[in-house]
Design a protein around this motif. Structure first.
Motif, PDB file in Angstrom:
ATOM      1  N   LYS A  44     -28.504  10.443 -60.238  1.00 40.59           N
ATOM      2  CA  LYS A  44     -29.395   9.279 -60.296  1.00 40.59           C
ATOM      3  C   LYS A  44     -29.153   8.334 -59.133  1.00 40.59           C
ATOM      4  O   LYS A  44     -30.080   7.681 -58.673  1.00 40.59           O
ATOM      5  CB  LYS A  44     -29.163   8.510 -61.604  1.00 40.59           C
ATOM      6  CG  LYS A  44     -29.696   9.230 -62.835  1.00 40.59           C
ATOM      7  CD  LYS A  44     -29.521   8.314 -64.040  1.00 40.59           C
ATOM      8  CE  LYS A  44     -29.830   9.024 -65.343  1.00 40.59           C
ATOM      9  NZ  LYS A  44     -29.403   8.201 -66.491  1.00 40.59           N
ATOM     10  N   ILE A  45     -27.915   8.242 -58.705  1.00 43.30           N
ATOM     11  CA  ILE A  45     -27.595   7.203 -57.723  1.00 43.30           C
ATOM     12  C   ILE A  45     -27.810   7.713 -56.312  1.00 43.30           C
ATOM     13  O   ILE A  45     -27.904   8.907 -56.077  1.00 43.30           O
ATOM     14  CB  ILE A  45     -26.147   6.708 -57.890  1.00 43.30           C
ATOM     15  CG1 ILE A  45     -25.167   7.862 -57.685  1.00 43.30           C
ATOM     16  CG2 ILE A  45     -25.960   6.063 -59.241  1.00 43.30           C
ATOM     17  CD1 ILE A  45     -23.739   7.413 -57.607  1.00 43.30           C
ATOM     18  N   ARG A  46     -27.893   6.740 -55.382  1.00 41.09           N
ATOM     19  CA  ARG A  46     -27.991   7.086 -53.964  1.00 41.09           C
ATOM     20  C   ARG A  46     -26.714   7.776 -53.548  1.00 41.09           C
ATOM     21  O   ARG A  46     -25.643   7.429 -54.019  1.00 41.09           O
ATOM     22  CB  ARG A  46     -28.178   5.802 -53.131  1.00 41.09           C
ATOM     23  CG  ARG A  46     -29.551   5.174 -53.261  1.00 41.09           C
ATOM     24  CD  ARG A  46     -29.928   4.440 -51.995  1.00 41.09           C
ATOM     25  NE  ARG A  46     -28.954   3.428 -51.664  1.00 41.09           N
ATOM     26  CZ  ARG A  46     -29.038   2.153 -52.054  1.00 41.09           C
ATOM     27  NH1 ARG A  46     -30.063   1.746 -52.782  1.00 41.09           N
ATOM     28  NH2 ARG A  46     -28.108   1.282 -51.711  1.00 41.09           N
ATOM     29  N   PRO A  47     -26.795   8.770 -52.646  1.00 35.34           N
ATOM     30  CA  PRO A  47     -25.588   9.517 -52.285  1.00 35.34           C
ATOM     31  C   PRO A  47     -24.548   8.629 -51.618  1.00 35.34           C
ATOM     32  O   PRO A  47     -24.856   7.920 -50.690  1.00 35.34           O
ATOM     33  CB  PRO A  47     -26.096  10.597 -51.326  1.00 35.34           C
ATOM     34  CG  PRO A  47     -27.424  10.134 -50.884  1.00 35.34           C
ATOM     35  CD  PRO A  47     -27.989   9.295 -51.968  1.00 35.34           C
ATOM     36  N   CYS A  48     -23.336   8.706 -52.166  1.00 35.88           N
ATOM     37  CA  CYS A  48     -22.215   7.981 -51.581  1.00 35.88           C
ATOM     38  C   CYS A  48     -20.911   8.518 -52.137  1.00 35.88           C
ATOM     39  O   CYS A  48     -20.895   9.219 -53.132  1.00 35.88           O
ATOM     40  CB  CYS A  48     -22.336   6.475 -51.841  1.00 35.88           C
ATOM     41  SG  CYS A  48     -22.451   6.079 -53.578  1.00 35.88           S
ATOM     42  N   SER A  49     -19.834   8.179 -51.459  1.00 27.88           N
ATOM     43  CA  SER A  49     -18.504   8.540 -51.946  1.00 27.88           C
ATOM     44  C   SER A  49     -18.022   7.437 -52.877  1.00 27.88           C
ATOM     45  O   SER A  49     -18.155   6.262 -52.569  1.00 27.88           O
ATOM     46  CB  SER A  49     -17.521   8.687 -50.787  1.00 27.88           C
ATOM     47  OG  SER A  49     -17.971   9.715 -49.935  1.00 27.88           O
ATOM     48  N   VAL A  50     -17.457   7.848 -54.013  1.00 26.98           N
ATOM     49  CA  VAL A  50     -17.115   6.876 -55.035  1.00 26.98           C
ATOM     50  C   VAL A  50     -15.668   7.092 -55.484  1.00 26.98           C
ATOM     51  O   VAL A  50     -15.228   8.218 -55.693  1.00 26.98           O
ATOM     52  CB  VAL A  50     -18.042   7.044 -56.258  1.00 26.98           C
ATOM     53  CG1 VAL A  50     -17.673   6.050 -57.336  1.00 26.98           C
ATOM     54  CG2 VAL A  50     -19.485   6.902 -55.854  1.00 26.98           C
ATOM     55  N   LEU A  51     -14.956   5.976 -55.626  1.00 25.65           N
ATOM     56  CA  LEU A  51     -13.629   6.037 -56.259  1.00 25.65           C
ATOM     57  C   LEU A  51     -13.717   5.329 -57.593  1.00 25.65           C
ATOM     58  O   LEU A  51     -14.232   4.212 -57.676  1.00 25.65           O
ATOM     59  CB  LEU A  51     -12.581   5.329 -55.411  1.00 25.65           C
ATOM     60  CG  LEU A  51     -12.183   5.920 -54.065  1.00 25.65           C
ATOM     61  CD1 LEU A  51     -11.065   5.075 -53.478  1.00 25.65           C
ATOM     62  CD2 LEU A  51     -11.732   7.337 -54.237  1.00 25.65           C
ATOM     63  N   LEU A  52     -13.192   5.987 -58.632  1.00 26.96           N
ATOM     64  CA  LEU A  52     -13.180   5.367 -59.954  1.00 26.96           C
ATOM     65  C   LEU A  52     -11.743   5.023 -60.307  1.00 26.96           C
ATOM     66  O   LEU A  52     -10.879   5.892 -60.334  1.00 26.96           O
ATOM     67  CB  LEU A  52     -13.729   6.339 -61.000  1.00 26.96           C
ATOM     68  CG  LEU A  52     -15.126   6.881 -60.747  1.00 26.96           C
ATOM     69  CD1 LEU A  52     -15.433   7.987 -61.730  1.00 26.96           C
ATOM     70  CD2 LEU A  52     -16.140   5.771 -60.864  1.00 26.96           C
ATOM     71  N   ILE A  53     -11.486   3.760 -60.531  1.00 24.80           N
ATOM     72  CA  ILE A  53     -10.133   3.333 -60.876  1.00 24.80           C
ATOM     73  C   ILE A  53     -10.184   2.581 -62.198  1.00 24.80           C
ATOM     74  O   ILE A  53     -10.765   1.497 -62.276  1.00 24.80           O
ATOM     75  CB  ILE A  53      -9.558   2.419 -59.784  1.00 24.80           C
ATOM     76  CG1 ILE A  53      -9.610   3.131 -58.436  1.00 24.80           C
ATOM     77  CG2 ILE A  53      -8.131   2.006 -60.132  1.00 24.80           C
ATOM     78  CD1 ILE A  53      -9.509   2.216 -57.254  1.00 24.80           C
ATOM     79  N   PRO A  54      -9.607   3.137 -63.247  1.00 27.83           N
ATOM     80  CA  PRO A  54      -9.652   2.440 -64.531  1.00 27.83           C
ATOM     81  C   PRO A  54      -8.650   1.302 -64.553  1.00 27.83           C
ATOM     82  O   PRO A  54      -7.639   1.323 -63.858  1.00 27.83           O
ATOM     83  CB  PRO A  54      -9.248   3.534 -65.516  1.00 27.83           C
ATOM     84  CG  PRO A  54      -8.418   4.459 -64.737  1.00 27.83           C
ATOM     85  CD  PRO A  54      -8.923   4.426 -63.324  1.00 27.83           C
ATOM     86  N   LYS A  55      -8.966   0.290 -65.355  1.00 23.84           N
ATOM     87  CA  LYS A  55      -8.006  -0.799 -65.553  1.00 23.84           C
ATOM     88  C   LYS A  55      -7.158  -0.482 -66.772  1.00 23.84           C
ATOM     89  O   LYS A  55      -7.581   0.219 -67.684  1.00 23.84           O
ATOM     90  CB  LYS A  55      -8.771  -2.103 -65.771  1.00 23.84           C
ATOM     91  CG  LYS A  55      -9.451  -2.573 -64.518  1.00 23.84           C
ATOM     92  CD  LYS A  55     -10.071  -3.933 -64.727  1.00 23.84           C
ATOM     93  CE  LYS A  55     -10.719  -4.410 -63.434  1.00 23.84           C
ATOM     94  NZ  LYS A  55     -11.492  -5.655 -63.645  1.00 23.84           N
ATOM     95  N   VAL A  56      -5.964  -1.028 -66.784  1.00 25.53           N
ATOM     96  CA  VAL A  56      -5.067  -0.790 -67.917  1.00 25.53           C
ATOM     97  C   VAL A  56      -5.557  -1.605 -69.109  1.00 25.53           C
ATOM     98  O   VAL A  56      -5.730  -2.821 -69.013  1.00 25.53           O
ATOM     99  CB  VAL A  56      -3.631  -1.201 -67.540  1.00 25.53           C
ATOM    100  CG1 VAL A  56      -2.706  -1.042 -68.742  1.00 25.53           C
ATOM    101  CG2 VAL A  56      -3.138  -0.368 -66.384  1.00 25.53           C
ATOM    102  N   GLN A  57      -5.829  -0.905 -70.197  1.00 30.02           N
ATOM    103  CA  GLN A  57      -6.211  -1.588 -71.434  1.00 30.02           C
ATOM    104  C   GLN A  57      -4.944  -1.821 -72.243  1.00 30.02           C
ATOM    105  O   GLN A  57      -4.160  -0.906 -72.470  1.00 30.02           O
ATOM    106  CB  GLN A  57      -7.182  -0.718 -72.232  1.00 30.02           C
ATOM    107  CG  GLN A  57      -8.430  -0.352 -71.464  1.00 30.02           C
ATOM    108  CD  GLN A  57      -9.289  -1.564 -71.138  1.00 30.02           C
ATOM    109  OE1 GLN A  57      -9.640  -2.330 -72.021  1.00 30.02           O
ATOM    110  NE2 GLN A  57      -9.622  -1.728 -69.860  1.00 30.02           N
ATOM    111  N   GLU A  58      -4.768  -3.034 -72.679  1.00 27.13           N
ATOM    112  CA  GLU A  58      -3.498  -3.366 -73.344  1.00 27.13           C
ATOM    113  C   GLU A  58      -3.330  -2.643 -74.672  1.00 27.13           C
ATOM    114  O   GLU A  58      -2.220  -2.327 -75.087  1.00 27.13           O
ATOM    115  CB  GLU A  58      -3.406  -4.878 -73.548  1.00 27.13           C
ATOM    116  CG  GLU A  58      -3.155  -5.577 -72.219  1.00 27.13           C
ATOM    117  CD  GLU A  58      -2.655  -6.994 -72.415  1.00 27.13           C
ATOM    118  OE1 GLU A  58      -2.526  -7.423 -73.571  1.00 27.13           O
ATOM    119  OE2 GLU A  58      -2.409  -7.649 -71.393  1.00 27.13           O
TER     120      GLU A  58
END
Length: 111
Positions: free
Chosen positions: A72-86
């Motif tokens: 769906k999205i425009r082509p690009c390089s993506v980094l996914l970094i989750p946040k720490v859930q307490e």
RNA sequence: CGAGCGGACUGUGCAGUCGCGGCGUGCCUUUGAGCACGAUGAGGAAAGUCCGGGCAUCGUAGGGCAGGACGCCUGAUAACGUCAGGUAGGGGCGACUCUAAGGAAAGUGCAACAGAAAAUAACCGCCUCUUAUGAGGUAAGGGUGAAAAGGGGAGGUAAAAGCUCACCGACGGGACGGUAACGCCCCGUGCCGUGUAAACCCCGUCCGAUGCAAGUUUGGGUCGUGUUCAUGCGGGCUGCCCGUCCGAACACGGCUGUGAAUAACGCUUGAUCUUGCCGGUGACGGCAAGGGUAGAUAAAUGACUGCAUUCGACAGAACCCGGCUUAUAGGUCCGACUCGGUAA
RNA sequence: CGCGGGGUGGAGCAGCCAGGUAGCUCGUCGGGCUCAUAACCCGAAGGUCGCACGUUCGAAUCCUGCCCCCGCAA
């Protein structure tokens, strides 16, 4: 869309995205992206998220949440970094919701 | 029935939809980081990295020093610091369990405080002779301490003392049993001396170094190995020493660039697993038949629904094995195992 | 995958090799000095020595096994 061929693999590429990419935030995810010829992504889960079983689970959830957005999205390089859930609670639906928000906000979704 | 002891096993399953890794087969006017189908895909600890091997490279490990590990006996094993069986000594009423369990007569060190004294014993005592005292004998009793020079009893004596005696302990010798550790019996020695070796140490046994990011292959340019000449310096080979090997010309190898922790190989058939039989108390070994068992590399097992009343713990392979250690919800089984109660 | 270092009052460190008393600096608390604060002076409190097991008469120290933190090389 979660397949290996859409992964971002090389250390240099990731470094490039990390240094010169744009950042977007939500409650659960930090996202870094940079325009590219083809949409590829990488998942980054640090040791703060727990032991290897826990980290692997988070990676799976992120990949699954990202998969529907791949085309769906425009082509690009993506980094996914989750946040720490307490409370240690992570889920696909949460990640998917926040990804949707981010992509909407950054106007990356192609019509 | 209750309480316990020892041992073994399991570690959600099935069905549906979607999704992932590598493998096999097939498909193609989208030959690709493609699609379809098929079978397959984490653990009992995969963990910690504490030991031992395999494998690989460097090397030639020959000797000595240093350093490290281990330490009752016998066996098992590829090997071990592991395991099995036994011995000795602790713990438990018991089933059972725990133990780095060689040497203190090779040497050195240490033993706070207390105490006269912590290792060539003598403070208070006791006894004898002398008499305000001094000399000698003695180690029973007192006191200190974690520990005080075999134990407590009888005889004996001035008072005492293995001084003497029996028993126990210790040490030495012998016989018997046992492969051995050791056990047991007999004889002898009155017992010349504490503890600590998880203090240094001594004795015995063992250990080359580095680790799959080891290492191998593919391709362009510059330097190295085998053969022949030379034997000094410096360098390499394990921390050190002895010892040993190198420099120029012809055939083959190192370094650098493409080049990035790249690609391919190493990479999964192995001291393998299951079943049966045989040998052994056992660890384990032998034979036969059968199974085909993850190989990723920014790194694959999950999500949702239903059923099983409730589904849950610890936790994710990264070269591979054998152990050890640690984490672990719930559940199952075995025992001519123990103790207590009750009934017959 | 292979190594190394560390864990001691609230903070930073000694003590460990060579076993018997846990100490130093800062901070905290109380008192003094000052009109008051700081500085200064006097005094006090505060430590399961990361956890467990063992050796020893006795362990922060020695041994073994764990837990946590930090660092290094490829």
């Amino acid at each position: 869309m979660a397949k290996r061929c859409f992964r971002l693999k090389k250390g240099k590429e990731i470094e490039k995205v990390f240094k010169s990419g744009k950042r977007a935030f939500s409650q659960t995810i930090t996202l870094v992206y940079f325009p590219a010829k083809q949409t590829r992504y990488a998942v980054c889960v640090g040791k703060k998220h727990g032991k290897s079983v826990e980290r692997n689970r988070i990676k799976r959830y992120l990949r699954e949440a990202f998969a529907p957005f791949g085309k769906k999205i425009r082509p690009c390089s993506v980094l996914l970094i989750p946040k720490v859930q307490e409370d240690g609670h992570y889920s696909v639906s949460l990640f998917a919701r926040d990804l949707g928000k981010i992509f909407g906000k950054e106007k990356l979704i192609e019509s």
